[in-house]
Design a protein around this motif. Sequence first.
Motif, PDB file in Angstrom:
ATOM      1  N   GLY A 132       0.790  -1.218   0.000  1.00 28.05           N
ATOM      2  CA  GLY A 132       0.000   0.000   0.000  1.00 28.05           C
ATOM      3  C   GLY A 132       0.822   1.268   0.000  1.00 28.05           C
ATOM      4  N   VAL A 133       2.150   1.144  -0.232  1.00 29.31           N
ATOM      5  CA  VAL A 133       3.045   2.299  -0.223  1.00 29.31           C
ATOM      6  C   VAL A 133       3.726   2.421  -1.582  1.00 29.31           C
ATOM      7  CG1 VAL A 133       5.060   3.366   0.872  1.00 29.31           C
ATOM      8  CG2 VAL A 133       3.452   2.007   2.241  1.00 29.31           C
ATOM      9  N   TYR A 134       3.822   3.632  -2.103  1.00 25.30           N
ATOM     10  CA  TYR A 134       4.479   3.894  -3.385  1.00 25.30           C
ATOM     11  C   TYR A 134       5.990   3.894  -3.204  1.00 25.30           C
ATOM     12  CZ  TYR A 134       6.292   6.612  -7.325  1.00 25.30           C
ATOM     13  OH  TYR A 134       7.016   7.038  -8.406  1.00 25.30           O
ATOM     14  N   HIS A 135       6.699   3.117  -4.060  1.00 21.59           N
ATOM     15  CA  HIS A 135       8.156   3.038  -3.995  1.00 21.59           C
ATOM     16  C   HIS A 135       8.722   3.599  -5.296  1.00 21.59           C
ATOM     17  CE1 HIS A 135       8.270   0.436  -0.366  1.00 21.59           C
ATOM     18  NE2 HIS A 135       7.104   0.021  -0.830  1.00 21.59           N
ATOM     19  N   ARG A 136       9.322   4.771  -5.196  1.00 21.17           N
ATOM     20  CA  ARG A 136       9.793   5.485  -6.377  1.00 21.17           C
ATOM     21  C   ARG A 136      10.899   4.723  -7.111  1.00 21.17           C
ATOM     22  NH1 ARG A 136       9.435  10.193  -8.842  1.00 21.17           N
ATOM     23  NH2 ARG A 136      11.242  11.049  -9.926  1.00 21.17           N
ATOM     24  N   LEU A 137      11.778   4.077  -6.354  1.00 19.02           N
ATOM     25  CA  LEU A 137      12.901   3.374  -6.984  1.00 19.02           C
ATOM     26  C   LEU A 137      12.403   2.309  -7.967  1.00 19.02           C
ATOM     27  CD1 LEU A 137      15.912   2.755  -7.269  1.00 19.02           C
ATOM     28  CD2 LEU A 137      15.707   1.230  -5.283  1.00 19.02           C
TER      29      LEU A 137
END
Length: 265
Positions: A132-137
Motif C-alpha cells: 500500500g506504499v508507493y516506492h519510487r525506486l
Amino acid sequence: MPESAWKLLFYTLSWSYGIYLLFFTDYPFFYDPPSVFYDWKKGMDVPTDIAIAYLLQCSFYGHSIYATAYMDTWRKDSVVMLLHHVVTLTLIAFSYAFRYHNVGILVLFLHDVNDVQLEFTKLNVYFKHRGGVYHRLNDVISNIGCLTFSISWFWFRLYWFPLKVLYATCYSSLQLVPNIPFYFFFNALLLVLTLMNIYWFLYIVLFVAKVLMGQMQEVNDVREYDVEDSKKTTTAKKKEARLQLPSALKEGMHLKNGLVKDKRL
C-alpha cells in the motif's frame, strides 16, 4: 508475481548459458552465422553442452503450453502466445531431431534476452505499490526497463534475428548444403516466429505512443483487457438488475411483508 519471478529465474539462467556457449566456447555461430552449417551431415552427434540447453528449453516450453492454456491470466494476445509456444517447441524438437541444433542455440540466445528484461520490468511494476506504499525506486527501474526492453526487442528480434538466423537458414544453408532436407519446413516456422515478433512489437509501439500522448501515466500492460470497459460492464449490469421488476409483479401479483399475495380488485 510468482509467475514472473519463476520466468525471470529461468530466462536468466537460460540466456546466461547461451552467452557461455556463444562467447566462451569454440562455437563461432554468433560472429559467423553461416558456420551453423559447416560440416553439417545427417545423423551427426549433438554436443553434450548443446543437448543440455535443448533439454531445458524443451521442458520449459512444453510446460508453457499447458500453463498458457489452463493456468495463466487470459490476455488479448494469449492465442498468439499459445501459437508462439507451439511453434517454438516444434522448432526445438525437430531442429534437434534433424540436427539443426546450431541454429537453435542462436535463435534461443536472440530471444531469451528480451524475456529477461520483460519479467524483470514486470516485477518492478508489481513492487512499486507493495504494502500500500508507493516506492519510487521500483517505478524508475520499471520505466527504464520498458525503454531498454523496447530497444532490445527491435535490435535482437527484428534486426539481428533476420540478419543472422534467417540469412543463414534461407541463403547460406543452400550454398553450403545443397538440397538440405526440411528447408522449407524450418524456414516457414522461422518466418512465422518473425511475424509474431512483429505483432508483439506493435504492442510496444502502442505502449510508447500512449505514454507520449499522455494517455498512460504509469507503466501498464496494454495486452490486458481494458479495466474501464469491465467496470462499465459491471455497472451496467447492476443498473439493469435494479431496473428489473420482480417476476411476481409482472404476473399480476404484489408483494406484502415479503410474501406474494394475489392481486384482488
